[in-house]
Write an enzyme that holds these catalytic residues in place. Sequence first.
Site, PDB file in Angstrom:
ATOM      1  N   ASN A 107       5.134  -1.097  -1.384  1.00  0.00           N
ATOM      2  CA  ASN A 107       5.948  -1.768  -0.372  1.00  0.00           C
ATOM      3  C   ASN A 107       6.499  -0.704   0.578  1.00  0.00           C
ATOM      4  O   ASN A 107       7.412   0.025   0.208  1.00  0.00           O
ATOM      5  CB  ASN A 107       7.094  -2.522  -1.073  1.00  0.00           C
TER       6      ASN A 107
ATOM      7  N   LYS B 220       8.122  -1.243   3.204  1.00  0.00           N
ATOM      8  CA  LYS B 220       9.369  -1.720   3.841  1.00  0.00           C
ATOM      9  C   LYS B 220       9.311  -1.443   5.350  1.00  0.00           C
ATOM     10  O   LYS B 220       8.246  -1.519   5.939  1.00  0.00           O
ATOM     11  CB  LYS B 220      10.583  -1.070   3.188  1.00  0.00           C
TER      12      LYS B 220
ATOM     13  N   HIS C 256      11.858 -10.552  -1.954  1.00  0.00           N
ATOM     14  CA  HIS C 256      12.374  -9.204  -2.265  1.00  0.00           C
ATOM     15  C   HIS C 256      13.900  -9.251  -2.157  1.00  0.00           C
ATOM     16  O   HIS C 256      14.449  -9.942  -1.292  1.00  0.00           O
ATOM     17  CB  HIS C 256      11.780  -8.190  -1.288  1.00  0.00           C
TER      18      HIS C 256
ATOM     19  N   GLU D 158      15.921  -7.317  -0.902  1.00  0.00           N
ATOM     20  CA  GLU D 158      16.455  -6.949   0.423  1.00  0.00           C
ATOM     21  C   GLU D 158      16.401  -8.143   1.366  1.00  0.00           C
ATOM     22  O   GLU D 158      17.293  -8.320   2.198  1.00  0.00           O
ATOM     23  CB  GLU D 158      15.683  -5.746   0.977  1.00  0.00           C
TER      24      GLU D 158
ATOM     25  N   GLU E 126      12.418  -6.728 -10.413  1.00  0.00           N
ATOM     26  CA  GLU E 126      13.024  -5.593  -9.717  1.00  0.00           C
ATOM     27  C   GLU E 126      14.543  -5.680  -9.828  1.00  0.00           C
ATOM     28  O   GLU E 126      15.186  -6.395  -9.050  1.00  0.00           O
ATOM     29  CB  GLU E 126      12.629  -5.620  -8.236  1.00  0.00           C
TER      30      GLU E 126
ATOM     31  N   GLY F  12      15.383   1.936  -4.981  1.00  0.00           N
ATOM     32  CA  GLY F  12      15.713   3.028  -4.067  1.00  0.00           C
ATOM     33  C   GLY F  12      16.864   3.911  -4.529  1.00  0.00           C
ATOM     34  O   GLY F  12      17.373   4.721  -3.756  1.00  0.00           O
TER      35      GLY F  12
ATOM     36  N   SER G 150      12.481   2.262  -8.438  1.00  0.00           N
ATOM     37  CA  SER G 150      12.444   3.706  -8.676  1.00  0.00           C
ATOM     38  C   SER G 150      11.308   4.149  -9.604  1.00  0.00           C
ATOM     39  O   SER G 150      11.481   5.058 -10.420  1.00  0.00           O
ATOM     40  CB  SER G 150      13.805   4.191  -9.204  1.00  0.00           C
TER      41      SER G 150
HETATM   42  C1  PEP Z   1      10.887  -1.977  -3.752  1.00  0.00           C
HETATM   43  O1  PEP Z   1      11.367  -1.923  -2.631  1.00  0.00           O
HETATM   44  O2  PEP Z   1      10.246  -2.972  -4.078  1.00  0.00           O
HETATM   45  C2  PEP Z   1      11.093  -0.860  -4.656  1.00  0.00           C
HETATM   46  C3  PEP Z   1      10.791  -1.010  -5.908  1.00  0.00           C
HETATM   47  O3  PEP Z   1      11.599   0.309  -4.096  1.00  0.00           O
HETATM   48  P1  PEP Z   1      11.711   1.753  -4.830  1.00  0.00           P
HETATM   49  O4  PEP Z   1      10.411   1.999  -5.548  1.00  0.00           O
HETATM   50  O5  PEP Z   1      11.922   2.696  -3.682  1.00  0.00           O
HETATM   51  O6  PEP Z   1      12.867   1.679  -5.755  1.00  0.00           O
END
Ligand code: PEP
Length: 244
Positions: free
Chosen positions: A11, A13, A95, A97, A165, A171, A204
């Site tokens: 992703n 983003k 997601h 976000e 997630e 992040g 992460s």
């Molecule tokens: C994500 O945005 O779906 C995600 C898992 O981000 P990160 O790997 O940066 O934590």
Amino acid sequence: MTQACKLAAGNWKMNGLRADLAEARALAAAFPAPGCGIVLCPPATLLCAMAEAVSGSAIGLGGQDCHTQAAGAHTGDISAAMLADAGAHHVILGHSERRADHAESSALVAAKAHAAHAAGWVSIICVGETEAERDAGETLDIVLGQLAESLPEGAGAANTVIAYEPVWAIGTGRTPTLAQIAEVHDALRAKLPDRAISLLYGGSVKPGNAAEIFAIANVDGALVGGASLKAADFGAIIAALEAA
Ligand code: PEP
């Protein structure tokens, strides 16, 4: 029983300009015949160019959101048909976000997934608890509730992937313990309408922790944010998934 497929989804983003297509090209060159599915989800502005950049390779493409309608007066939105026209066959939906920044409800996520499935595409539906919800002992209630409300009728392994997630792990460099990931993935698997739906962990994931996460039962891959931007990092995660 059919096995869930292994999948590594990246992703990007709101990151990536045309110069960054070199990363997608490098990834495609590194995995001519991967032992798992690979999907890159760049910003919509890069989809057509990335489709060209990885044309003929094993890399699939995805969008980061889609509208419930195929077309119409919805300024700034993108439909599943448009994503497909640009070369994508997956779409990330729900997601955290988008749930937070755009107040997306699970009902809206289900409607978007329905639209994506009707167009023949695969939705990657995200669920996850906040830190406050985990601290309150509500993790399973939250993720199973989001799952039940976000899955449209007809969801199955052919058109749906679920990504667990934890919001607080995205992040941040923090991850749940392996036991905590296992607990949630076991609970999700038990509630899936089709047990062959792939279950991804996201939050992460990095080259240094990928192998131990992929060794957990009921983890079929990862949805990766920051570490998917560089071919070397995402490639190391993909290699760990191939070996799992
Ligand atoms: C994500 O945005 O779906 C995600 C898992 O981000 P990160 O790997 O940066 O934590």
